[in-house]
Write a protein that holds these residues in place. Structure first.
Motif, PDB file in Angstrom:
ATOM      1  N   VAL A  44      18.801   3.904   7.366  1.00  0.00           N
ATOM      2  CA  VAL A  44      18.603   5.273   7.840  1.00  0.00           C
ATOM      3  C   VAL A  44      17.156   5.753   7.768  1.00  0.00           C
ATOM      4  O   VAL A  44      16.755   6.623   8.539  1.00  0.00           O
ATOM      5  N   MET A  45      16.334   5.214   6.854  1.00  0.00           N
ATOM      6  CA  MET A  45      14.957   5.684   6.721  1.00  0.00           C
ATOM      7  C   MET A  45      14.046   4.962   7.716  1.00  0.00           C
ATOM      8  O   MET A  45      14.011   3.739   7.749  1.00  0.00           O
ATOM      9  N   PRO A  46      13.298   5.715   8.529  1.00  0.00           N
ATOM     10  CA  PRO A  46      12.442   5.083   9.539  1.00  0.00           C
ATOM     11  C   PRO A  46      11.181   4.475   8.941  1.00  0.00           C
ATOM     12  O   PRO A  46      10.750   4.839   7.843  1.00  0.00           O
ATOM     13  N   SER A  47      10.586   3.561   9.698  1.00  0.00           N
ATOM     14  CA  SER A  47       9.364   2.887   9.286  1.00  0.00           C
ATOM     15  C   SER A  47       8.258   3.181  10.287  1.00  0.00           C
ATOM     16  O   SER A  47       8.424   2.958  11.492  1.00  0.00           O
ATOM     17  N   ALA A  48       7.118   3.664   9.797  1.00  0.00           N
ATOM     18  CA  ALA A  48       5.986   3.934  10.685  1.00  0.00           C
ATOM     19  C   ALA A  48       5.478   2.648  11.314  1.00  0.00           C
ATOM     20  O   ALA A  48       5.058   2.635  12.476  1.00  0.00           O
ATOM     21  N   GLN A  49       5.521   1.554  10.567  1.00  0.00           N
ATOM     22  CA  GLN A  49       5.028   0.284  11.089  1.00  0.00           C
ATOM     23  C   GLN A  49       5.903  -0.235  12.230  1.00  0.00           C
ATOM     24  O   GLN A  49       5.403  -0.721  13.243  1.00  0.00           O
ATOM     25  N   GLY A  50       7.210  -0.111  12.060  1.00  0.00           N
ATOM     26  CA  GLY A  50       8.109  -0.547  13.121  1.00  0.00           C
ATOM     27  C   GLY A  50       7.945   0.280  14.383  1.00  0.00           C
ATOM     28  O   GLY A  50       7.915  -0.255  15.497  1.00  0.00           O
ATOM     29  N   ALA A  51       7.828   1.597  14.220  1.00  0.00           N
ATOM     30  CA  ALA A  51       7.624   2.480  15.366  1.00  0.00           C
ATOM     31  C   ALA A  51       6.295   2.178  16.057  1.00  0.00           C
ATOM     32  O   ALA A  51       6.207   2.135  17.291  1.00  0.00           O
ATOM     33  N   GLU A  52       5.254   1.962  15.262  1.00  0.00           N
ATOM     34  CA  GLU A  52       3.941   1.667  15.833  1.00  0.00           C
ATOM     35  C   GLU A  52       3.969   0.379  16.646  1.00  0.00           C
ATOM     36  O   GLU A  52       3.362   0.295  17.730  1.00  0.00           O
ATOM     37  N   GLY A  67      11.187  12.932  17.697  1.00  0.00           N
ATOM     38  CA  GLY A  67      11.145  14.317  17.217  1.00  0.00           C
ATOM     39  C   GLY A  67      12.470  14.961  16.882  1.00  0.00           C
ATOM     40  O   GLY A  67      12.837  15.966  17.490  1.00  0.00           O
ATOM     41  N   THR A  68      13.172  14.450  15.879  1.00  0.00           N
ATOM     42  CA  THR A  68      14.511  14.959  15.583  1.00  0.00           C
ATOM     43  C   THR A  68      14.519  16.277  14.816  1.00  0.00           C
ATOM     44  O   THR A  68      15.527  16.977  14.789  1.00  0.00           O
ATOM     45  N   GLY A  69      13.409  16.603  14.149  1.00  0.00           N
ATOM     46  CA  GLY A  69      13.400  17.802  13.320  1.00  0.00           C
ATOM     47  C   GLY A  69      13.758  17.535  11.876  1.00  0.00           C
ATOM     48  O   GLY A  69      13.889  18.473  11.089  1.00  0.00           O
ATOM     49  N   THR A  70      13.913  16.267  11.508  1.00  0.00           N
ATOM     50  CA  THR A  70      14.110  15.918  10.101  1.00  0.00           C
ATOM     51  C   THR A  70      12.746  15.601   9.491  1.00  0.00           C
ATOM     52  O   THR A  70      11.836  15.140  10.173  1.00  0.00           O
ATOM     53  N   ALA A  71      12.626  15.841   8.195  1.00  0.00           N
ATOM     54  CA  ALA A  71      11.351  15.621   7.516  1.00  0.00           C
ATOM     55  C   ALA A  71      10.915  14.167   7.627  1.00  0.00           C
ATOM     56  O   ALA A  71       9.747  13.870   7.893  1.00  0.00           O
ATOM     57  N   ALA A  72      11.850  13.242   7.455  1.00  0.00           N
ATOM     58  CA  ALA A  72      11.506  11.821   7.455  1.00  0.00           C
ATOM     59  C   ALA A  72      11.060  11.350   8.828  1.00  0.00           C
ATOM     60  O   ALA A  72      10.041  10.664   8.969  1.00  0.00           O
ATOM     61  N   ASN A  73      11.809  11.697   9.877  1.00  0.00           N
ATOM     62  CA  ASN A  73      11.457  11.203  11.206  1.00  0.00           C
ATOM     63  C   ASN A  73      10.119  11.746  11.673  1.00  0.00           C
ATOM     64  O   ASN A  73       9.264  10.995  12.148  1.00  0.00           O
ATOM     65  N   ASP A  74       9.923  13.037  11.578  1.00  0.00           N
ATOM     66  CA  ASP A  74       8.750  13.653  12.197  1.00  0.00           C
ATOM     67  C   ASP A  74       7.443  13.141  11.611  1.00  0.00           C
ATOM     68  O   ASP A  74       6.506  12.799  12.333  1.00  0.00           O
ATOM     69  N   LYS A  75       7.347  13.090  10.290  1.00  0.00           N
ATOM     70  CA  LYS A  75       6.090  12.634   9.696  1.00  0.00           C
ATOM     71  C   LYS A  75       5.877  11.134   9.924  1.00  0.00           C
ATOM     72  O   LYS A  75       4.742  10.681  10.101  1.00  0.00           O
ATOM     73  N   THR A  76       6.957  10.362   9.952  1.00  0.00           N
ATOM     74  CA  THR A  76       6.840   8.933  10.225  1.00  0.00           C
ATOM     75  C   THR A  76       6.383   8.686  11.654  1.00  0.00           C
ATOM     76  O   THR A  76       5.507   7.844  11.910  1.00  0.00           O
ATOM     77  N   GLU A  77       6.955   9.413  12.596  1.00  0.00           N
ATOM     78  CA  GLU A  77       6.567   9.245  13.999  1.00  0.00           C
ATOM     79  C   GLU A  77       5.119   9.660  14.219  1.00  0.00           C
ATOM     80  O   GLU A  77       4.375   8.978  14.939  1.00  0.00           O
ATOM     81  N   CYS A  78       4.694  10.757  13.605  1.00  0.00           N
ATOM     82  CA  CYS A  78       3.312  11.198  13.761  1.00  0.00           C
ATOM     83  C   CYS A  78       2.342  10.160  13.193  1.00  0.00           C
ATOM     84  O   CYS A  78       1.278   9.907  13.779  1.00  0.00           O
ATOM     85  N   ALA A  79       2.703   9.564  12.071  1.00  0.00           N
ATOM     86  CA  ALA A  79       1.853   8.511  11.495  1.00  0.00           C
ATOM     87  C   ALA A  79       1.777   7.320  12.423  1.00  0.00           C
ATOM     88  O   ALA A  79       0.694   6.730  12.617  1.00  0.00           O
ATOM     89  N   ALA A  80       2.906   6.943  13.020  1.00  0.00           N
ATOM     90  CA  ALA A  80       2.929   5.807  13.937  1.00  0.00           C
ATOM     91  C   ALA A  80       2.061   6.068  15.167  1.00  0.00           C
ATOM     92  O   ALA A  80       1.295   5.194  15.609  1.00  0.00           O
ATOM     93  N   VAL A  81       2.175   7.260  15.736  1.00  0.00           N
ATOM     94  CA  VAL A  81       1.374   7.618  16.910  1.00  0.00           C
ATOM     95  C   VAL A  81      -0.107   7.647  16.556  1.00  0.00           C
ATOM     96  O   VAL A  81      -0.958   7.139  17.304  1.00  0.00           O
ATOM     97  N   ALA A  82      -0.435   8.240  15.408  1.00  0.00           N
ATOM     98  CA  ALA A  82      -1.835   8.326  14.991  1.00  0.00           C
ATOM     99  C   ALA A  82      -2.454   6.938  14.828  1.00  0.00           C
ATOM    100  O   ALA A  82      -3.585   6.690  15.262  1.00  0.00           O
ATOM    101  N   HIS A  83      -1.713   6.012  14.234  1.00  0.00           N
ATOM    102  CA  HIS A  83      -2.222   4.660  14.047  1.00  0.00           C
ATOM    103  C   HIS A  83      -2.322   3.914  15.371  1.00  0.00           C
ATOM    104  O   HIS A  83      -3.291   3.179  15.615  1.00  0.00           O
ATOM    105  N   ALA A  84      -1.336   4.086  16.233  1.00  0.00           N
ATOM    106  CA  ALA A  84      -1.316   3.358  17.506  1.00  0.00           C
ATOM    107  C   ALA A  84      -2.423   3.817  18.449  1.00  0.00           C
ATOM    108  O   ALA A  84      -2.988   3.015  19.194  1.00  0.00           O
ATOM    109  N   PHE A  85      -2.734   5.111  18.423  1.00  0.00           N
ATOM    110  CA  PHE A  85      -3.692   5.664  19.381  1.00  0.00           C
ATOM    111  C   PHE A  85      -5.084   5.891  18.792  1.00  0.00           C
ATOM    112  O   PHE A  85      -6.021   6.197  19.534  1.00  0.00           O
TER     113      PHE A  85
END
Length: 437
Positions: A298-306, A330-348
């Motif tokens: 259930v817990m997302p990974s920034a590395q996997g998303a990136e 962007g689900t609105g959960t604390a875990a997803n949103d910050k993980t996705e933002c980290a993944a986008v920041a690293h990728a771009f």
């Protein structure tokens, strides 16, 4: 409506022009640098809490309208979560006869309506050889959940000892794909993908690969979900990730996701074929990548998303600075949103500061297996109309989500390429890249 009549009518009917553009210039190359086929979108259809078609949905995106309301179904008072992006004015009898309603779960009904719109806009007729070279790949996580819910009640609550003989064909996850195949005579590759919240993106990515490789000339693809029933919401309550008041992606005071329901279906077509018949082209599908976190259920990974994001960019042949918009998971959960933002920041990298990223789940809710299909419409709108759908409900900046999330109001901006992210429970990630054409 009879399947044969509706199929013929849809093939003749091309009045849906809300995303229409002139046919592309004949001088454009019909293949990619590696020799594979180019893939374009020539039709789109949807039903969701914001609207019963693409036109009304895009209007809601532009207005930043919220489709999340109080839920209305049997035993809703027994739920602690009583909000959702429900389609309140759905009347299946307006679209299907009594026999069909007995055979179609709500998720299949949503799919067939969306497919009808998409095929009508494309102007395709699948009679003859085209039907042999065309297929359907759809995503859903729950399939016929309303059918499960109704029949569990009948057996365990009401004490009935028999169920309808069509319960299994009605609830099976591939029901919608099979009925779309039968409706239009699609005899090529046809199946269903079930990867939780990434189901639609996986389905559309695989359809893209089918057309690009030449395994199919046309694919109907997208996804559908209809989980808003007592059992569907009660199961999600157990995860303790649901909001009781609103979906506020990326906002520091966000407190969870909100479920939605509906469907989105697209026509993916070989570019050369679309051009030769003078089809209206909505956008080009240029890249797709998927990855697995292999980490937590259930817990997302920034590395996997990136890895999925960078993979989609590589597949599309895009540099980070060529992408102007991302439709976030962007689900609105604390875990997803910050993980996705980290993944986008690293990728771009440094380009992340100039990137627009919004979550339309704040408006239409989280459609689980169908969510990526509805969200792809926001990417098409950004490319075609230069309008970026907003993240509504945004109230407080979060330093862990320090990207341009297009808060609360739509924005005009020219975008040449866009991504649509989907990161699912089970650590399954799927990202699609589109380009303006």
């Amino acid at each position: 409506m009879s399947p044969k009549k509706s199929g013929r009518k849809a093939a003749r009917d091309s009045e849906s022009d809300d995303l229409a553009v002139p046919a592309v210039a004949s001088a454009a190359k019909a293949t990619r640098p590696d020799g594979s086929r180019r893939v374009v979108i020539t039709g789109a259809g949807t039903i969701n809490a914001l609207g019963h078609d693409v036109t009304s949905t895009l209007e809601a995106f532009r207005e930043g309208r919220c489709g999340i309301t109080q839920l209305n179904f049997r035993d809703v008072d027994r739920l602690s979560i009583q909000i959702g992006a429900q389609i309140h004015d759905w009347k299946p009898e307006d679209h299907f006869n009594r026999q069909q309603i007995l055979l179609y779960d709500k998720f299949t009904q949503f799919t067939l309506l969306s497919a009808k719109q998409a095929v009508a806009q494309s102007g395709l007729n699948f009679a003859g050889k085209l039907g042999l070279r065309s297929g359907v790949i759809l995503g859903t996580a729950g399939g016929g959940l309303n059918t499960w819910d109704d029949n569990y009640r009948a057996v365990y609550e009401e004490g009935k000892n028999r169920v309808h003989p069509f319960v299994v064909p009605k609830l099976m996850n591939n029901a919608a794909a099979s009925h779309v195949s039968m409706e239009y005579g699609l005899r090529g590759p046809s199946f269903t993908v079930a990867t939780a919240c990434a189901s639609s993106n996986h389905a559309m990515g695989l359809a893209f690969q089918m057309v690009r490789s030449g395994a199919a000339q046309v694919m109907l693809t997208g996804g559908s979900e209809a989980m808003l029933c007592f059992g569907g919401v009660k199961a999600w309550e157990g995860l303790r990730v649901m909001s009781k008041d609103a979906c506020r992606p990326f906002s520091a005071n966000r407190n969870g996701m909100v479920q939605g329901e509906g469907a989105g279906v697209f026509v993916f077509e070989d570019y050369d074929s679309a051009r030769s018949r003078g089809a209206e082209i909505l956008a080009e599908v240029v890249g797709f990548a998927m990855s697995s976190d292999a980490q937590d259920i259930v817990m997302p990974s920034a590395q996997g998303a990136e890895r999925a994001i960078t993979g989609a960019l590589h597949d599309a042949g895009l540099n980070p600075d060529q992408v102007g918009y991302i439709n976030a998971h962007g689900t609105g959960t604390a875990a997803n949103d910050k993980t996705e933002c980290a993944a986008v920041a690293h990728a771009f990298g440094h380009h992340a500061d100039r990137l627009m990223i919004s979550s339309t789940k704040s408006m239409h809710g989280h459609l689980i297996g169908g969510t990526g299909a509805v969200e792809l419409l926001a990417c098409v709108m950004a490319l075609r109309e230069g309008v970026i759908a907003p993240t509504i409900g945004y109230q407080e900046p979060d330093p862990e989500c320090a990207l341009d999330v297009v808060p609360n109001e739509a924005r005009e901006a020219q975008v040449d390429a866009a991504l649509s992210n989907a990161f699912a429970f089970g650590g399954l990630n799927a990202v699609i890249a589109l380009r303006r054409i």
